[in-house]
Design a protein around this motif. Structure first.
Motif, short mmCIF file in Angstrom:
data_model
loop_
_atom_site.label_atom_id
_atom_site.label_comp_id
_atom_site.label_asym_id
_atom_site.label_seq_id
_atom_site.Cartn_x
_atom_site.Cartn_y
_atom_site.Cartn_z
N ILE A 5 -15.55 52.92 -2.32
CA ILE A 5 -14.72 54.16 -2.44
C ILE A 5 -15.26 54.38 -4.06
CG2 ILE A 5 -12.58 54.50 -3.27
CD1 ILE A 5 -11.39 52.47 -1.41
N PHE A 6 -15.81 55.79 -3.95
CA PHE A 6 -16.40 56.28 -5.47
C PHE A 6 -15.44 56.26 -6.41
CE2 PHE A 6 -19.83 58.18 -2.41
CZ PHE A 6 -20.63 56.96 -2.76
N ASN A 7 -14.10 56.71 -5.97
CA ASN A 7 -13.23 57.06 -7.36
C ASN A 7 -12.22 56.24 -7.15
OD1 ASN A 7 -12.10 57.73 -4.98
ND2 ASN A 7 -11.47 59.63 -5.73
N ALA A 8 -12.52 54.71 -7.23
CA ALA A 8 -11.52 53.76 -7.08
C ALA A 8 -10.78 53.40 -8.67
CB ALA A 8 -12.01 52.37 -6.68
N GLN A 9 -9.68 53.87 -8.61
CA GLN A 9 -8.86 53.74 -10.22
C GLN A 9 -8.36 52.50 -10.38
OE1 GLN A 9 -8.78 56.71 -11.96
NE2 GLN A 9 -10.13 57.38 -10.58
N VAL A 10 -8.20 51.69 -9.68
CA VAL A 10 -7.79 50.28 -9.94
C VAL A 10 -8.62 49.26 -9.19
CG1 VAL A 10 -5.22 50.79 -10.36
CG2 VAL A 10 -6.13 50.53 -8.29
N SER A 11 -8.56 48.07 -9.82
CA SER A 11 -9.06 46.64 -9.01
C SER A 11 -7.91 45.91 -8.58
CB SER A 11 -9.91 46.02 -9.94
OG SER A 11 -10.81 46.49 -10.25
N ILE A 12 -8.00 45.31 -7.42
CA ILE A 12 -6.94 44.40 -6.84
C ILE A 12 -7.21 42.92 -6.89
CG2 ILE A 12 -6.18 46.23 -5.07
CD1 ILE A 12 -7.66 44.84 -3.03
N ARG A 13 -6.05 42.20 -7.15
CA ARG A 13 -6.55 40.92 -7.21
C ARG A 13 -6.05 40.26 -5.75
NH1 ARG A 13 -3.54 36.11 -10.64
NH2 ARG A 13 -5.41 34.68 -10.51
N ALA A 14 -6.85 39.63 -5.46
CA ALA A 14 -6.73 39.24 -4.02
C ALA A 14 -5.74 37.61 -4.09
CB ALA A 14 -7.91 38.73 -3.42
N PRO A 15 -4.58 37.60 -3.43
CA PRO A 15 -3.83 36.46 -3.71
C PRO A 15 -4.21 35.18 -2.99
CG PRO A 15 -3.03 38.18 -2.06
CD PRO A 15 -4.29 38.54 -2.69
N CYS A 16 -5.29 35.41 -2.07
CA CYS A 16 -5.96 34.18 -1.53
C CYS A 16 -6.99 33.28 -2.09
CB CYS A 16 -6.55 34.56 -0.09
SG CYS A 16 -7.51 36.09 -0.37
N CYS A 17 -7.65 34.04 -2.99
CA CYS A 17 -8.57 33.41 -3.93
C CYS A 17 -8.48 33.64 -5.32
CB CYS A 17 -9.97 33.87 -3.33
SG CYS A 17 -10.53 35.67 -3.28
N LYS A 18 -7.77 34.62 -5.73
CA LYS A 18 -7.54 34.86 -7.15
C LYS A 18 -8.61 35.42 -7.80
CE LYS A 18 -3.15 32.48 -6.93
NZ LYS A 18 -2.54 33.09 -6.02
N GLN A 19 -9.22 36.24 -7.19
CA GLN A 19 -10.43 37.04 -7.72
C GLN A 19 -10.23 38.33 -7.80
OE1 GLN A 19 -14.09 35.82 -5.75
NE2 GLN A 19 -14.04 33.83 -6.47
N TRP A 20 -10.67 39.31 -8.48
CA TRP A 20 -10.58 40.58 -8.72
C TRP A 20 -11.69 41.48 -7.77
CZ3 TRP A 20 -6.38 42.70 -10.77
CH2 TRP A 20 -5.73 42.04 -11.63
N PHE A 21 -11.26 42.39 -6.99
CA PHE A 21 -12.06 43.36 -6.11
C PHE A 21 -11.56 44.74 -6.21
CE2 PHE A 21 -11.99 39.06 -4.23
CZ PHE A 21 -13.19 38.95 -4.16
N ASP A 22 -12.71 45.80 -6.01
CA ASP A 22 -12.54 46.82 -6.20
C ASP A 22 -11.75 47.48 -5.08
OD1 ASP A 22 -13.35 47.43 -8.63
OD2 ASP A 22 -15.59 47.59 -8.06
N CYS A 23 -11.95 46.94 -3.89
CA CYS A 23 -11.18 47.34 -2.64
C CYS A 23 -11.38 46.07 -1.60
CB CYS A 23 -11.88 48.50 -1.94
SG CYS A 23 -13.53 48.22 -1.23
N ALA A 24 -10.49 46.32 -0.58
CA ALA A 24 -10.47 45.00 0.29
C ALA A 24 -11.67 45.18 1.12
CB ALA A 24 -9.33 45.56 1.43
N GLU A 25 -12.47 45.94 1.33
CA GLU A 25 -13.86 45.84 1.86
C GLU A 25 -14.78 45.05 1.11
OE1 GLU A 25 -14.30 49.96 2.49
OE2 GLU A 25 -13.01 49.96 4.32
N CYS A 26 -14.66 45.31 -0.08
CA CYS A 26 -15.54 44.46 -1.12
C CYS A 26 -15.11 43.03 -0.84
CB CYS A 26 -15.47 44.89 -2.50
SG CYS A 26 -16.03 46.40 -2.89
N HIS A 27 -13.65 42.60 -0.78
CA HIS A 27 -13.32 41.27 -0.62
C HIS A 27 -14.29 40.67 0.54
CE1 HIS A 27 -10.83 38.19 1.00
NE2 HIS A 27 -10.62 37.84 -0.23
N ALA A 28 -13.89 41.61 1.69
CA ALA A 28 -14.48 41.00 3.07
C ALA A 28 -15.99 40.83 3.14
CB ALA A 28 -14.07 42.15 4.16
#
Length: 121
Positions: A5-28
């Motif tokens: 996602i080129f225009n991601a405005q927020v990062s999300i914190r994954a509740p499973c591993c407590k790390q920050w990611f730009d999107c769910a696909e980056c986590h996967a």
């Protein structure tokens, strides 16, 4: 920087591993487990660099803004698109862009240099 996602405005914190990611696909891509779903999400605004939490069970339209800087972070995602295109003029007019200049052309080789007298009726 997210490549999904080129225009991601927020990062999300994954509740499973407590790390920050730009999107769910980056986590996967980087983790060996699936993203655990939760009712409360933690976000970090990329504009003001401050973290905040949102309750996803009663999410409203006013929750689409960062509570610290009012950055509207819920916007249409711009994802990369595979595009094949050729820039240039019409090849019927100017065939230089389809001609490979690295290959030397034999000046003696031509359709006019062959003898087709036996084929002409």
């Amino acid at each position: 920087m997210c490549k999904h996602i080129f225009n991601a405005q927020v990062s999300i914190r994954a509740p499973c591993c407590k790390q920050w990611f730009d999107c769910a696909e980056c986590h996967a891509e980087t983790q060996d487990h699936t993203l655990r779903k939760t009712a409360e999400m933690a976000f970090m605004c990329k504009k003001c660099k401050k973290a905040f939490r949102k309750d996803m069970s009663n999410y409203e339209e006013s929750d689409e803004f960062c509570p610290h800087c009012d950055n509207h972070y819920v916007i249409d995602a711009k994802t990369p698109q595979a595009v094949i295109g050729v820039e240039g003029e019409d090849t019927r007019v100017d065939a230089r862009m389809i001609k490979d200049d690295r290959v030397q052309q034999d000046p003696m080789r031509s359709i006019f240099s062959r003898d087709f007298s036996d084929r002409v009726g």
